[in-house]
Design an enzyme around this catalytic site. Structure first.
Site, mmCIF file in Angstrom:
data_model
loop_
_atom_site.group_PDB
_atom_site.id
_atom_site.type_symbol
_atom_site.label_atom_id
_atom_site.label_comp_id
_atom_site.label_asym_id
_atom_site.label_seq_id
_atom_site.Cartn_x
_atom_site.Cartn_y
_atom_site.Cartn_z
ATOM 1 N N SER A 198 3.787 -2.228 10.190
ATOM 2 C CA SER A 198 5.245 -2.291 10.339
ATOM 3 C C SER A 198 5.842 -3.637 9.954
ATOM 4 C CB SER A 198 5.649 -1.881 11.767
ATOM 5 O OG SER A 198 5.246 -0.546 12.024
ATOM 6 N N GLU B 72 -4.995 -5.126 10.650
ATOM 7 C CA GLU B 72 -3.964 -4.105 10.822
ATOM 8 C C GLU B 72 -4.211 -3.356 12.123
ATOM 9 O OE1 GLU B 72 -2.106 -2.854 6.850
ATOM 10 O OE2 GLU B 72 -3.896 -1.658 7.108
ATOM 11 N N HIS C 33 -9.307 0.957 5.061
ATOM 12 C CA HIS C 33 -8.007 1.148 5.712
ATOM 13 C C HIS C 33 -8.192 2.100 6.893
ATOM 14 C CE1 HIS C 33 -3.914 2.441 6.488
ATOM 15 N NE2 HIS C 33 -3.526 1.331 5.888
ATOM 16 N N GLU D 235 -6.585 4.515 7.958
ATOM 17 C CA GLU D 235 -6.420 5.951 7.678
ATOM 18 C C GLU D 235 -7.681 6.530 7.053
ATOM 19 O OE1 GLU D 235 -2.728 5.498 5.571
ATOM 20 O OE2 GLU D 235 -1.783 4.905 7.456
ATOM 21 N N ASN E 270 0.863 -1.187 0.000
ATOM 22 C CA ASN E 270 0.000 0.000 0.000
ATOM 23 C C ASN E 270 0.898 1.236 0.000
ATOM 24 O OD1 ASN E 270 -1.806 2.052 0.543
ATOM 25 N ND2 ASN E 270 -2.282 1.366 2.645
ATOM 26 N N TRP E 271 0.948 1.912 -1.143
ATOM 27 C CA TRP E 271 1.850 3.073 -1.267
ATOM 28 C C TRP E 271 1.260 4.333 -0.631
ATOM 29 C CZ3 TRP E 271 3.786 2.655 -7.068
ATOM 30 C CH2 TRP E 271 4.683 1.585 -7.164
ATOM 31 N N LYS E 272 -0.019 4.289 -0.254
ATOM 32 C CA LYS E 272 -0.676 5.468 0.337
ATOM 33 C C LYS E 272 -0.491 6.673 -0.594
ATOM 34 C CE LYS E 272 0.005 3.271 4.742
ATOM 35 N NZ LYS E 272 0.188 3.362 6.170
ATOM 36 N N GLY F 268 3.031 -1.157 4.107
ATOM 37 C CA GLY F 268 3.129 0.244 3.704
ATOM 38 C C GLY F 268 4.577 0.600 3.389
ATOM 39 N N GLY F 269 5.278 1.146 4.384
ATOM 40 C CA GLY F 269 6.640 1.656 4.214
ATOM 41 C C GLY F 269 7.577 0.718 3.456
ATOM 42 N N GLY G 97 2.874 2.102 10.638
ATOM 43 C CA GLY G 97 3.837 3.194 10.466
ATOM 44 C C GLY G 97 4.570 3.566 11.744
#
Ligand code: PGA
Length: 259
Positions: free
Chosen positions: A222, A177, A104, A106, A12-14, A243-244, A183
């Protein structure tokens, strides 16, 4: 490692990587994959990347020939209409996108996503033939006050209604999640992840036992190439929503190597 439902790595590149960076990522990914032994790439049977909407065409074009699918980070439940800023199933399908992330944390935290809008999106997108990764997870406060199973149970219960049963044919994935792990560098321990994943599978079983066995449940929060293998060793962890560590081709490939 081999797993009964395959191994899933979803990136997930957000709100990162415009069209040029997306093209660079896939060109680097191609180079990295080329030098990997074929047995290694075959292990991670399912690779999906979720770029920002504007980078989807570039991602589709530059990933041709690579063993990856491209998805969208959100989509509306209606097929078209006056919904400024939204994307729909038919718009995505026309560009060649079949995967959508729903709920998600966010989107729940910052954009007013509710259990009810998650239900509408999931139901409608599955009915339209798309594939959905539904995200659930508790906040730190909720975990600390022993509400994890109530929260995850409620989030799942509002979406997993009997209407969905016919669509649970492998096109719905669940991502657990924990919000406190996203993150933050604070990954859930394998036993924390496994107990929630097992709970999710039990809830799926209540809809149809067959669906429960074929539904992949991904862990997110993470995930790194370093901790991925241990998480994957849990019987109910079928992969990661990352993500990251999905932003750079090298670390994305690190996930594949450690799967
Ligand atoms: P993270 O994000 O891997 O950077 O923690 C995961 C996610 O939000 O899906």
């Amino acid at each position: 490692m081999s797993k009964p439902r395959g191994i899933w790595i979803a990136g997930n590149w957000k709100m990162n990587h415009g069209p040029k960076a997306a093209a660079r990522f896939f060109s680097e990914l191609g180079e990295e994959l080329e030098v990997l032994p074929k047995e290694t790439t075959r292990k991670a049977t399912h690779l999906i990347l979720f770029p920002p909407a504007i980078s989807i065409p570039s991602a589709l074009e530059s990933s041709v020939g690579l063993p990856v699918s491209i998805g969208a980070q959100n989509a509306h439940w209606e097929k078209s209409g006056a919904f400024t800023g939204e994307l729909s199933g038919p718009l995505l399908q026309e560009t060649g996108v079949n995967w959508v992330l729903v709920g998600h944390s966010e989107r729940r935290q910052y954009f007013g996503e509710t259990d009810e809008t998650c239900r509408k999106r999931t139901e409608s997108l599955l009915q339209q033939g798309l594939k959905v990764i539904l995200c659930v997870g508790e906040t730190r406060e909720q975990r600390e006050s022993n509400q994890t199973f109530d929260v995850v149970g409620r989030q799942l219960g509002s979406v997993l209604t009997p209407t969905l049963a016919p669509y649970l044919d492998g096109r719905l994935l669940i991502a657990y999640e924990p919000v406190w792990a996203i993150g933050t560098g604070l990954t859930a321990t394998p036993s924390q992840a496994e107990e929630v994943h097992a709970f999710v599978r039990t809830r799926l079983r209540e809809i149809t036992p067959a669906a429960a066995e074929r539904t992949p449940i991904l862990y997110g929060g993470s995930v790194t190439p370093e901790n991925f293998r241990e998480l994957l060793s849990c019987p109910n962890v079928d992969g990661g929503l990352v993500g990251g560590a999905s932003l750079k081709a090298k670390s994305f490939v690190g996930l594949i190597i450690n799967s």
